[in-house]
Design an enzyme around this catalytic site. Sequence first.
Site, PDB file in Angstrom:
ATOM      1  N   THR A  43      54.301  40.695  47.314  1.00 48.74           N
ATOM      2  CA  THR A  43      54.390  41.851  46.432  1.00 48.74           C
ATOM      3  C   THR A  43      55.690  42.611  46.661  1.00 48.74           C
ATOM      4  O   THR A  43      56.385  42.981  45.710  1.00 48.74           O
ATOM      5  CB  THR A  43      53.200  42.796  46.662  1.00 48.74           C
ATOM      6  OG1 THR A  43      51.988  42.082  46.463  1.00 48.74           O
ATOM      7  CG2 THR A  43      53.248  43.984  45.716  1.00 48.74           C
ATOM      8  N   TYR A 106      44.053  41.318  37.118  1.00 48.76           N
ATOM      9  CA  TYR A 106      43.855  41.555  35.681  1.00 48.76           C
ATOM     10  C   TYR A 106      42.615  40.835  35.156  1.00 48.76           C
ATOM     11  O   TYR A 106      41.625  41.474  34.831  1.00 48.76           O
ATOM     12  CB  TYR A 106      45.092  41.192  34.836  1.00 48.76           C
ATOM     13  CG  TYR A 106      44.910  41.660  33.402  1.00 48.76           C
ATOM     14  CD1 TYR A 106      44.936  43.014  33.103  1.00 48.76           C
ATOM     15  CD2 TYR A 106      44.664  40.764  32.387  1.00 48.76           C
ATOM     16  CE1 TYR A 106      44.723  43.460  31.804  1.00 48.76           C
ATOM     17  CE2 TYR A 106      44.454  41.194  31.087  1.00 48.76           C
ATOM     18  CZ  TYR A 106      44.480  42.543  30.799  1.00 48.76           C
ATOM     19  OH  TYR A 106      44.261  42.977  29.525  1.00 48.76           O
ATOM     20  N   TYR A 132      44.998  37.574  50.646  1.00 51.50           N
ATOM     21  CA  TYR A 132      45.602  38.907  50.520  1.00 51.50           C
ATOM     22  C   TYR A 132      44.681  39.782  49.685  1.00 51.50           C
ATOM     23  O   TYR A 132      44.524  39.578  48.493  1.00 51.50           O
ATOM     24  CB  TYR A 132      46.983  38.771  49.877  1.00 51.50           C
ATOM     25  CG  TYR A 132      47.759  40.064  49.734  1.00 51.50           C
ATOM     26  CD1 TYR A 132      47.387  41.241  50.394  1.00 51.50           C
ATOM     27  CD2 TYR A 132      48.898  40.103  48.945  1.00 51.50           C
ATOM     28  CE1 TYR A 132      48.109  42.407  50.250  1.00 51.50           C
ATOM     29  CE2 TYR A 132      49.636  41.268  48.792  1.00 51.50           C
ATOM     30  CZ  TYR A 132      49.248  42.416  49.447  1.00 51.50           C
ATOM     31  OH  TYR A 132      49.961  43.567  49.294  1.00 51.50           O
ATOM     32  N   LYS A 160      45.083  39.277  54.968  1.00 51.48           N
ATOM     33  CA  LYS A 160      45.896  40.485  54.974  1.00 51.48           C
ATOM     34  C   LYS A 160      45.048  41.554  54.315  1.00 51.48           C
ATOM     35  O   LYS A 160      44.804  41.517  53.110  1.00 51.48           O
ATOM     36  CB  LYS A 160      47.208  40.276  54.205  1.00 51.48           C
ATOM     37  CG  LYS A 160      48.059  41.538  54.125  1.00 51.48           C
ATOM     38  CD  LYS A 160      49.308  41.332  53.278  1.00 51.48           C
ATOM     39  CE  LYS A 160      50.093  42.633  53.154  1.00 51.48           C
ATOM     40  NZ  LYS A 160      51.297  42.492  52.282  1.00 51.48           N
ATOM     41  N   ILE A 202      51.344  42.533  58.284  1.00 47.54           N
ATOM     42  CA  ILE A 202      52.314  42.033  57.316  1.00 47.54           C
ATOM     43  C   ILE A 202      52.894  43.287  56.685  1.00 47.54           C
ATOM     44  O   ILE A 202      52.229  43.969  55.908  1.00 47.54           O
ATOM     45  CB  ILE A 202      51.669  41.079  56.303  1.00 47.54           C
ATOM     46  CG1 ILE A 202      51.169  39.826  57.053  1.00 47.54           C
ATOM     47  CG2 ILE A 202      52.653  40.703  55.203  1.00 47.54           C
ATOM     48  CD1 ILE A 202      50.457  38.821  56.172  1.00 47.54           C
TER      49      ILE A 202
END
Length: 293
Positions: A43, A106, A132, A160, A202
């Site tokens: 990201t 989404y 994640y 994460k 992270i």
Amino acid sequence: MFKGSGVAIVTPFNDQGVDFEKLGELLEWHISEGTDAIIICGTTGESATMSDEEKKEAIRFTVEKVNNRIPVIAGTGSNNTKHSIELSQYAEEIGADGLLIVTPYYNKTTQKGLIEHYTAIADKVNIPIIVYNVPSRTGLNVLPNTLFEMSKHPNIRGVKEASGNIAQVAEIARLADDDFYIYSGNDDMVVPLLSLGGHGVISVAANILPKDTHNMVQFFLDGDIEASKELQLKMKPLIDALFIEVNPIPVKEAMNLLGMNVGPCRLPLTSMSDENREKLIDEMKKYGMEIRR
């Protein structure tokens, strides 16, 4: 898998696309500063605005530049399972050590769909996957029991955790095996997560504070809880400033203010507002950083 501080590295851009010369400089700097792993195309790396070709080139370049000195984790998540499989297989083929795969966004899915999504990807690769979980971005939370079910797959080896819910982290730690790696996805919650058996972070802040972020984790793992806590509390005001606008807007601004010249964010992300830039500069100066522009 790794223990310590993995940097969610920014992607430096120029007018031609990815600035590979600058990326190479950043990789060498992180290795020299003690960063324990590189997470490329996450990201913070603005992967959502990168073409598949740019992602593949960035992953390949990073793997080759790092050359097995520290682990390289490739961000290959997607809300399209087939697409994520293709990117994940490419990353494995060119030598990535692991994969960071964000939950579908989404279109999202159900908890059952999460298990099927990650299982489908894990069945097609032979390197570790880190799930994640970042509900604030994706609108989808991986529940602890769901993560526990996914962790039964031999290739799904960590998470994460960026839900911001320490009770959820505790439940994951309670359910998970000792060899399931839990990383903080929130720079302001590293020590609390480590106290529950976590293995590292992270990190966004590591883009400008690689040594301190590494030391914060290492102190804890070495049993010096007080030193680890002191670093966490010292870093917190600057960490807060790094999230005063949508990530990675502030961290890229901070890097440019330090003279690192990583270029702008890509639209729809913009430059910082003047008011927030001044707040960021103030916290950087308080931390002892030299503003170069």
